[in-house]
Motif scaffolding. Structure first.
Motif, short mmCIF file in Angstrom:
data_model
loop_
_atom_site.label_atom_id
_atom_site.label_comp_id
_atom_site.label_asym_id
_atom_site.label_seq_id
_atom_site.Cartn_x
_atom_site.Cartn_y
_atom_site.Cartn_z
N THR A 45 0.80 -1.23 0.00
CA THR A 45 0.00 0.00 0.00
C THR A 45 0.83 1.27 0.00
O THR A 45 0.38 2.31 -0.48
N GLY A 46 2.02 1.22 0.56
CA GLY A 46 2.81 2.45 0.64
C GLY A 46 2.13 3.48 1.52
O GLY A 46 1.65 3.17 2.61
N SER A 47 2.05 4.70 1.03
CA SER A 47 1.43 5.80 1.79
C SER A 47 0.01 6.09 1.32
O SER A 47 -0.55 7.13 1.68
N GLU A 48 -0.56 5.20 0.51
CA GLU A 48 -1.86 5.49 -0.08
C GLU A 48 -3.00 5.44 0.93
O GLU A 48 -4.09 5.93 0.67
N MET A 49 -2.76 4.83 2.09
CA MET A 49 -3.75 4.85 3.17
C MET A 49 -3.09 5.44 4.40
O MET A 49 -2.58 4.73 5.27
N MET A 82 -4.78 -0.06 -5.03
CA MET A 82 -3.76 0.71 -4.32
C MET A 82 -2.93 -0.14 -3.36
O MET A 82 -1.78 0.18 -3.07
N ASP A 83 -3.49 -1.27 -2.86
CA ASP A 83 -2.73 -2.08 -1.93
C ASP A 83 -1.79 -3.05 -2.64
O ASP A 83 -1.15 -3.89 -1.99
N HIS A 84 -1.66 -2.90 -3.95
CA HIS A 84 -0.75 -3.75 -4.71
C HIS A 84 0.28 -2.93 -5.50
O HIS A 84 1.35 -3.44 -5.82
N ILE A 85 -0.05 -1.67 -5.77
CA ILE A 85 0.92 -0.81 -6.49
C ILE A 85 1.30 0.43 -5.68
O ILE A 85 2.21 1.17 -6.05
N GLY A 86 0.64 0.65 -4.53
CA GLY A 86 0.90 1.86 -3.74
C GLY A 86 2.33 1.97 -3.26
O GLY A 86 2.88 3.07 -3.15
N GLY A 87 2.96 0.83 -2.96
CA GLY A 87 4.34 0.88 -2.50
C GLY A 87 5.29 1.49 -3.51
O GLY A 87 6.29 2.12 -3.14
N LEU A 88 4.98 1.33 -4.79
CA LEU A 88 5.83 1.89 -5.83
C LEU A 88 5.71 3.41 -5.93
O LEU A 88 6.53 4.06 -6.58
N LEU A 89 4.69 3.97 -5.27
CA LEU A 89 4.51 5.42 -5.26
C LEU A 89 5.12 6.05 -4.02
O LEU A 89 5.19 7.27 -3.90
N ASP A 90 5.55 5.22 -3.08
CA ASP A 90 6.09 5.68 -1.81
C ASP A 90 7.59 5.91 -1.96
O ASP A 90 8.33 5.00 -2.35
N GLU A 91 8.04 7.10 -1.65
CA GLU A 91 9.46 7.44 -1.84
C GLU A 91 10.39 6.56 -1.02
O GLU A 91 11.55 6.39 -1.38
N ARG A 92 9.90 5.99 0.07
CA ARG A 92 10.74 5.12 0.88
C ARG A 92 11.17 3.87 0.10
O ARG A 92 12.19 3.28 0.40
#
Length: 257
Positions: A45-49, A82-92
């Motif tokens: 998910t990254g920062s999407e939630m 978003m819980d499958h590609i959100g991590g790719l949007l997270d700068e971390r």
């Protein structure tokens, strides 16, 4: 879950499994090394939630497993929620990814999420987040995307196959090595999807097709005895599927790690 069954039956089943009305799902991703490639399947998910305190840690978890994020050559997105590609949007995580990264996703999903249709699902008010995160993903990774149609071999023994159902372009990943097989089923099933495969859930864009896909995958896994995983199964998530009357049951692998 169980939007097509009597609420009393659904609630009784949840109670029998000691599950609350709101189930806290796991979020599993896998990493495969084959043919000189290091392949990440889904990215969380990254920062999407932002209200969640347990998301956005994939880079840390990869490093804890001895995998440098910069070593990842390929990403397979089972679908574009978003819980499958959100991590790719997270700068971390994104800040560590290599410039020649290849992202494999179904051409059908890539087209669908340009203007997604939520008319057959509920999502509990998450439609706006799913819509915005998929659009950000499509904008951010236009040059890295490697669309496929029906099936694509990412590396020796690593094949991504379109199934549809959960999303129009939903895909599963099949891994084979030294006579063993593993299927990563993405969101083809969610908790109770094994014991109650006919239950539809509010997250499927094509509920009837999703049921057909789910039952087919479970039947195949039960017949072959292969290892089986899905994105939202609880720890240890890795196991096998066995026939149980008219449905199935999950036999978790012995955790020896």
């Amino acid at each position: 879950m169980g939007i097509n069954v009597d609420p009393a039956e659904r609630d009784a089943t949840l109670r029998s499994k000691f599950l609350p009305e709101v189930v806290d799902w796991g979020m599993n991703v896998i990493v495969i090394r084959s043919g000189g490639r290091t392949i990440l399947v889904d990215a969380g998910t990254g920062s999407e939630m932002p209200q969640s305190t347990r998301t956005g840690r994939l880079a840390l978890r990869l490093k804890a497993a001895g995998i440098e994020p910069g070593s990842v050559t390929d990403v397979i997105a089972t679908h574009l929620h978003m819980d499958h590609i959100g991590g790719l949007l997270d700068e971390r995580l994104r800040s560590h990814m290599r410039p020649d990264l290849r992202i494999h996703a179904s051409a059908i999903d890539l087209e669908f999420f340009k203007s997604p249709d939520f008319s057959h699902n509920t999502f509990g008010g998450l439609q706006d987040i799913i819509r915005s995160s998929s659009q950000k993903f499509l904008d951010a990774y236009q040059s890295e995307l490697r669309p496929f149609t029906k099936e694509f071999q990412v590396a020796p023994g690593v094949v991504v196959t379109h199934t549809g159902g959960h999303t129009p372009g939903h895909s599963v990943v099949r891994v084979s090595s030294r006579g063993e097989r593993l299927t990563f089923a993405g969101d083809a099933l969610v908790p109770l999807g094994i014991e109650c495969p006919e239950w539809q859930n509010g997250f499927d864009h094509e509920p009837e097709e999703a049921t057909r896909v789910r039952v087919g995958l479970l039947r195949e896994a039960a017949e072959s005895g292969e290892l089986f995983m899905a994105s939202h199964l609880s720890f240890p998530a890795l196991g096998r599927v066995a026939v149980d009357g008219n449905a199935y049951r999950y036999v978790p692998a012995t955790w020896a790690y």
